[in-house]
Design an enzyme around this catalytic site. Sequence first.
Site, PDB file in Angstrom:
ATOM      1  N   GLU A   1       5.557  -1.427  13.185  1.00 29.26           N
ATOM      2  CA  GLU A   1       4.201  -1.370  12.634  1.00 29.26           C
ATOM      3  C   GLU A   1       3.107  -1.194  13.690  1.00 29.26           C
ATOM      4  OE1 GLU A   1       3.802  -0.754   9.632  1.00 29.26           O
ATOM      5  OE2 GLU A   1       5.717  -1.367   8.747  1.00 29.26           O
TER       6      GLU A   1
ATOM      7  N   GLY B   1       0.842  -1.190   0.000  1.00 31.80           N
ATOM      8  CA  GLY B   1       0.000   0.000   0.000  1.00 31.80           C
ATOM      9  C   GLY B   1       0.876   1.238   0.000  1.00 31.80           C
TER      10      GLY B   1
ATOM     11  N   HIS C   1       5.242   6.726  10.127  1.00 26.18           N
ATOM     12  CA  HIS C   1       6.536   6.033  10.202  1.00 26.18           C
ATOM     13  C   HIS C   1       7.709   7.008  10.304  1.00 26.18           C
ATOM     14  CE1 HIS C   1       5.917   1.742   9.867  1.00 26.18           C
ATOM     15  NE2 HIS C   1       5.161   1.830   8.777  1.00 26.18           N
TER      16      HIS C   1
ATOM     17  N   HIS D   1      -0.502   6.652   7.544  1.00 21.21           N
ATOM     18  CA  HIS D   1       0.325   5.552   8.038  1.00 21.21           C
ATOM     19  C   HIS D   1       1.797   5.762   7.679  1.00 21.21           C
ATOM     20  CE1 HIS D   1       1.128   1.306   9.150  1.00 21.21           C
ATOM     21  NE2 HIS D   1       2.059   1.426   8.215  1.00 21.21           N
ATOM     22  N   GLU D   2       2.058   6.021   6.412  1.00 24.39           N
ATOM     23  CA  GLU D   2       3.470   6.175   5.999  1.00 24.39           C
ATOM     24  C   GLU D   2       4.090   7.420   6.626  1.00 24.39           C
ATOM     25  OE1 GLU D   2       4.387   3.488   4.980  1.00 24.39           O
ATOM     26  OE2 GLU D   2       2.497   2.693   4.216  1.00 24.39           O
TER      27      GLU D   2
ATOM     28  N   ASP E   1       9.511 -11.866   4.474  1.00 19.76           N
ATOM     29  CA  ASP E   1       8.430 -11.651   3.506  1.00 19.76           C
ATOM     30  C   ASP E   1       7.377 -12.757   3.594  1.00 19.76           C
ATOM     31  OD1 ASP E   1       9.550  -9.299   2.539  1.00 19.76           O
ATOM     32  OD2 ASP E   1      10.724 -10.351   1.019  1.00 19.76           O
TER      33      ASP E   1
ATOM     34  N   TYR F   1       1.059  -5.501  13.249  1.00 20.88           N
ATOM     35  CA  TYR F   1       0.387  -4.207  13.125  1.00 20.88           C
ATOM     36  C   TYR F   1      -0.710  -4.082  14.185  1.00 20.88           C
ATOM     37  CZ  TYR F   1       2.271  -3.647   8.328  1.00 20.88           C
ATOM     38  OH  TYR F   1       3.073  -3.514   7.231  1.00 20.88           O
TER      39      TYR F   1
HETATM   40  N1  BES Z   1       6.661  -0.676   5.881  1.00 20.83           N
HETATM   41  C1  BES Z   1       5.402  -1.173   5.450  1.00 20.83           C
HETATM   42  C2  BES Z   1       5.492  -2.002   4.195  1.00 20.83           C
HETATM   43  C3  BES Z   1       6.405  -3.197   4.299  1.00 20.83           C
HETATM   44  C4  BES Z   1       6.420  -3.987   5.431  1.00 20.83           C
HETATM   45  C5  BES Z   1       7.218  -3.508   3.249  1.00 20.83           C
HETATM   46  C6  BES Z   1       7.277  -5.079   5.494  1.00 20.83           C
HETATM   47  C7  BES Z   1       8.069  -4.602   3.315  1.00 20.83           C
HETATM   48  C8  BES Z   1       8.098  -5.384   4.453  1.00 20.83           C
HETATM   49  C9  BES Z   1       4.397  -0.045   5.217  1.00 20.83           C
HETATM   50  O1  BES Z   1       4.519   1.005   6.120  1.00 20.83           O
HETATM   51  C10 BES Z   1       3.034  -0.605   5.452  1.00 20.83           C
HETATM   52  O2  BES Z   1       2.762  -0.996   6.542  1.00 20.83           O
HETATM   53  N2  BES Z   1       2.193  -0.603   4.430  1.00 20.83           N
HETATM   54  C11 BES Z   1       0.821  -1.021   4.559  1.00 20.83           C
HETATM   55  C12 BES Z   1      -0.022   0.230   4.700  1.00 20.83           C
HETATM   56  C13 BES Z   1      -1.268   0.061   5.480  1.00 20.83           C
HETATM   57  C14 BES Z   1      -1.098  -0.548   6.837  1.00 20.83           C
HETATM   58  C15 BES Z   1      -1.955   1.414   5.595  1.00 20.83           C
HETATM   59  C16 BES Z   1       0.441  -1.792   3.314  1.00 20.83           C
HETATM   60  O3  BES Z   1       1.285  -1.929   2.429  1.00 20.83           O
HETATM   61  O4  BES Z   1      -0.661  -2.284   3.216  1.00 20.83           O
HETATM   62 ZN    ZN Z   2       3.791   0.429   8.050  1.00 24.66          ZN
END
Ligand code: BES
Ligand code: ZN
Length: 596
Positions: free
Chosen positions: A319, A269, A300, A296-297, A376, A384
């Site tokens: 998270e 996302g 961070h 959200h971003e 991954d 989260y």
């Molecule tokens: N940092 C994460 C994305 C991520 C996590 C990439 C682990 C690679 C490994 C990012 O901040 C995130 O949490 N994205 C979420 C957004 C949502 C919770 C609003 C997503 O991608 O869905």
């Molecule tokens: Zn995140």
Amino acid sequence: MHRGEIGYDGDMARRDPHSYNDDTQVATESVAWTARIDFAAKVLHCEAVLTFREPGGGALDLDTRDLAIESVSDHDGKPLPFTLHPTEPHLGARLAIELPARTKSIKLRYKTSPDASALQWLDPAQTMGGKLPYLFSQCQACHARSIIPLQDTPRLRIRYTAELSFPQTLTAVMAAADRGRTVDGAIAVSRWEMPQPIPPYLLAFAVGDLKSKDISARCRAWAEPAQVDAAAYEYAGVEAMIHAAENLFGPYDWERFDILTMPPSFPYGGMENPRITFITPTVITGDRSLVSVIAHELAHSWTGNLVTNANAEHFWLNEGFTMYAERRIIEALDGSEMASLSAALGRRELDESVARFKDRPEMTRLRVPMQGIDPDDAYSLVPYEKGYFFLCAIEAAVGRPAFEAWLKTYLRDFRFGAITTEDFEAHIERGLPGALAKVDARTWIDGEGVPAAAVAPRSARLDAIEELRGGPAPVELASTWDATEWNLYLETIARPASAELLQTLDARFRLTQSTNHDVLVAWLTLCLQSGYHAVQTRVDEVLASVGRMKYLRPLYTALAKEPTTRARAQTTYERLRAGYHPIARQMVESVLREHG
Ligand code: BES
Ligand code: ZN
């Protein structure tokens, strides 16, 4: 001193299960990176100079993945012997270098592989404009090592400079301060500098047909030209979000907060790359209904980028805290009702994720044992949302003012640091003595599933949804719903739902035509889980046009679970595989394997 031949052996010197870094060795202070981008060969021809915090000698182990190392030399240009060990799963290949005493820096010459796990190379046909190629990086969790040989652990922050060269028809952006662009014939060279130390997973760049539009003095929307106006419209509220966040968490420390709208295959996302957040194009709905991803971003910038998890076992510190911060921003801007709805949906998703891990319950702890596990593969919403509800439990136990005061000290004390769950515990025990015991923190941190004492988010709007008990939603009510409420409502419908109910809903609300992918995918998933095949074409359209794993996972899972659509899941994937990001491929393949 003995060092194990495998990655993480519980040896005190190897403190990150996903890195060969050995903390008895010299630590990198900064990286000077130069890369020539060859779009035809899908290769980066690179040079990286790693400068150490202090001159040192002896063994140095670097993380690499699929890199072809050409040479290693010291600060005087003297060649150094090196050994590239065989690749190990989830770790990559250890590059072992023997440093003469008092080595200040080393220079590595190397090239990347067309399969570099951090990169996706898009052909012109895979872009909106259709004329120029596109390249972007995604380094989290541990893919930086596939573009630079380094100590790829968030425990070691680095500063960097970077210089990329690429065809002058393209524009490059990087998660760093812009230091200008020069053009020489057909080739452009862009330079950057990242003065603040970052964990390597925050290194990021993108190159393509990019344009930008300013939203405010410190925010600029970047996208392919055809999307830049829509992006600037969608994110118009970002400055208000930054203000709200600064009120809550202190000054924004990264100068700029630009937003790059990614190509559709972006697997997440959003990704909190400092100074320029990367966002899925599915956030551009035209009605700003998914901008919580931006909140959200942005959050961070404090939780994650300033205070960073020391390794993936403590991912919840990134998270979980960020979900808390995101919902505080939503609360400040849209009120507590909206924040509660988001939390209520979070709770549903948490329960689903816990259920998905029924055979691997240890993955539902906050502190997760990660030896031999690819982060991954382990990715889920548990860190989260369980992290969020843990922090809410503490907040409820001590009261908001005390919790907020502690949170400020936490962000101050660990600024630009990397911490473990134990560091968090020690800090909160000092600031809020007894709070951990009061919420029975052990059951949260090392226990599995969700403790019964978790606070239940409540709101009048949530009650109105629950009162429907999964029956057909009346138009007057549903016309006031946002994407979160639609999700909550669709979740209350028991599966399999009757074709009659699904027909009624689609006729009333045209859900199959929804332009909000959160709503659309929840709807399509419900239909697939109910054997309602009228949505087939739309499912295929989504799978072909979007690479965000949040959407691919439930759709492929629903298709693969159902015997009548299992074969279709497989053939659809084979047809679309080439367009998916490497991380998304890995995820879909594991879904198909599990249900195949
Ligand atoms: N940092 C994460 C994305 C991520 C996590 C990439 C682990 C690679 C490994 C990012 O901040 C995130 O949490 N994205 C979420 C957004 C949502 C919770 C609003 C997503 O991608 O869905
Ligand atoms: Zn995140």
